[in-house]
Scaffold this active site. Structure first.
Site, PDB file in Angstrom:
ATOM      1  N   LYS A  43      67.241  45.668  52.256  1.00 53.75           N
ATOM      2  CA  LYS A  43      65.787  45.487  52.309  1.00 53.75           C
ATOM      3  C   LYS A  43      65.404  44.104  51.768  1.00 53.75           C
ATOM      4  O   LYS A  43      66.220  43.454  51.092  1.00 53.75           O
ATOM      5  CB  LYS A  43      65.109  46.593  51.498  1.00 53.75           C
ATOM      6  CG  LYS A  43      65.472  46.585  50.015  1.00 53.75           C
ATOM      7  CD  LYS A  43      65.082  47.882  49.336  1.00 53.75           C
ATOM      8  CE  LYS A  43      65.408  47.816  47.857  1.00 53.75           C
ATOM      9  NZ  LYS A  43      65.278  49.126  47.202  1.00 53.75           N
ATOM     10  N   TYR A 283      51.209  19.787  33.614  1.00 56.39           N
ATOM     11  CA  TYR A 283      49.869  20.358  33.454  1.00 56.39           C
ATOM     12  C   TYR A 283      49.607  20.886  32.049  1.00 56.39           C
ATOM     13  O   TYR A 283      50.484  21.502  31.444  1.00 56.39           O
ATOM     14  CB  TYR A 283      49.671  21.517  34.431  1.00 56.39           C
ATOM     15  CG  TYR A 283      49.524  21.080  35.873  1.00 56.39           C
ATOM     16  CD1 TYR A 283      48.502  20.209  36.261  1.00 56.39           C
ATOM     17  CD2 TYR A 283      50.399  21.544  36.839  1.00 56.39           C
ATOM     18  CE1 TYR A 283      48.369  19.824  37.585  1.00 56.39           C
ATOM     19  CE2 TYR A 283      50.275  21.160  38.167  1.00 56.39           C
ATOM     20  CZ  TYR A 283      49.253  20.293  38.537  1.00 56.39           C
ATOM     21  OH  TYR A 283      49.124  19.910  39.834  1.00 56.39           O
TER      22      TYR A 283
END
Ligand SMILES: *Cc1c(COP(=O)(O)O)cnc(C)c1O
Length: 395
Positions: A43, A283
């Site tokens: 999956k 940042y």
């Protein structure tokens, strides 16, 4: 074969070592008692490992069934490997997906009478045959599945439905990967509840040679090894993480298995520069340089799968040595300190975020610790922008 290291056009890529995958599969199969079927969980794009390639290779090496999350994934995997191998959809099938389920020869996992009705009324599967189904039993996971106390009645109804073919029953453990005493006791309780349900399956269904009874994922496997008596009625396992090379926890009965990592994650240096002490990095100025520093800007960020919690915490490998991440990881770039490298790096040099480089390795366990998460999430978080480069392809 594309070689990432020597392909200068790539700025962030994962290498998938298909030979390592193949060796892992062999080792796991050898460790399982004879006759136990191997259901390979592919999956979420084979846990970010490139499902088409992984499925092709696993199919060549012999797996008994592929497990996918939903009908869409099942149709994609079917396209890759053609007919002739079973495919179990682990998640709920939506009412509108039933025809696609049938057209692709997928096996549904049923949890409720309403699902049974929808499936049965949608008609037969390929060539008019009944639709193959497994019944999923909730033994304490509290997610999909029919509650174990209601399971015997539901299973009898499914077995009696002429438009369905009951091909298996299964359950899923909620804490098989937890070594603590109470967690282990809960897993054993789930197993006991499930065994009781299995005993209620009509003999005619259970007697079929391809009727599958399965509970164990990678972590559950360790309790699966050992005596035939302990195996009881189980005849299949669903293996995800372990086949991708994430080792079982310490002291596990599978500790000797030593699976090899299949995936490694790399990037490059985009720029190297010097900055004076006191300069804030990235940042929000979470990091301020304590000394005059040589920094490198790596061409990968959270938009590629470098986790934000790794900010100011993780290291990467450059020139075979560890270099710490400075400040916030940003969408496309990550800043690292290369001041201590004996040979100054240059733009274009290899950066390894996860896996081996020269003598050193960043294992997935360490990466998870930095990222504050679990290996399944690390793999699934590597984004589409990151090229999958295959190694160990057969001719
Ligand atoms: C994902 C999944 C697995 C595989 O689990 P691993 O721990 O990766 O081996 C098995 N069973 C079910 C129902 C799953 O959803």
């Amino acid at each position: 074969m594309t070689r990432g290291m020597s392909n200068p056009a790539l700025r962030a890529w994962v290498e998938i070592d298909l030979m390592a995958l193949e060796r892992n599969l062999r080792k796991i199969k050898n460790a399982l008692p004879a006759g136990v079927r191997y259901m390979s969980v592919v999956k979420a794009d084979a846990y970010g490992h490139d499902a088409p390639q992984v499925v092709r290779r696993l199919r060549q090496c012999g797996v008994d069934c592929f497990c996918v999350a939903n009908v869409r994934e099942g149709a994609d995997v079917r396209m890759v490997c053609g007919p002739g191998v079973d495919m179990l959809v682990l998640g709920a099938v939506l009412p509108d997906e039933v025809s696609e389920l049938a057209a692709n020869g997928l096996t549904a996992a049923l949890s409720a009478p309403e699902e049974m009705e929808v499936l049965a009324s949608a008609g037969a599967g390929r060539h008019g045959a009944p639709l193959p189904v497994h019944v999923k039993v909730d033994t304490g996971m509290g997610r999909l599945g029919v509650w174990h106390e209601d399971a015997p009645e539901f299973i009898r109804a499914v077995a009696a439905n002429p438009r369905l073919e009951l091909r298996g029953v299964f359950t899923h453990f909620s804490c098989a990967d937890d070594a603590r005493e109470d967690a282990r006791a809960f897993t054993e309780e789930q197993r006991r509840r499930f065994v009781r349900v299995v005993e209620s399956v009509p003999a005619a269904a259970r007697a079929k040679p391809d009727f599958l009874v399965h509970a164990d994922n990678s972590a559950g496997l360790e309790t699966f090894t050992g005596s035939a008596e302990k195996l009881g009625k189980f005849n299949a396992v669903r293996v995800g993480l372990l086949q991708y090379g994430v080792p079982p926890r310490k002291n596990s009965l599978l500790a000797d298995l030593k699976p090899e990592p299949v995936l490694s994650f790399h990037s490059r240096i985009g720029l190297v520069k010097r900055l004076p002490a006191g300069t804030p990095i990235s940042y929000n100025r979470t990091h301020v340089l304590k000394r005059d520093s040589q920094i490198a800007i790596v061409t990968a960020g959270y938009g590629d799968g470098v986790p934000i919690p790794a900010s100011d915490r993780a290291s990467v490998l450059i020139g075979g040595r560890r270099c710490p991440i400075l400040g916030r990881v940003t969408m496309d770039q990550t800043v690292v300190d290369v001041s201590d490298l004996p040979v100054p790096p240059r733009a274009g040099d290899l950066v390894t975020l996860l896996g081996k480089q020269n003598g050193d390795t960043i294992p997935v366990e360490e990466f998870c610790h930095w990222a504050d998460t679990i290996p399944w999430d690390v793999f699934c978080s590597i984004t589409k922008r990151v090229t999958r480069v295959l190694r160990g392809e057969r001719c």
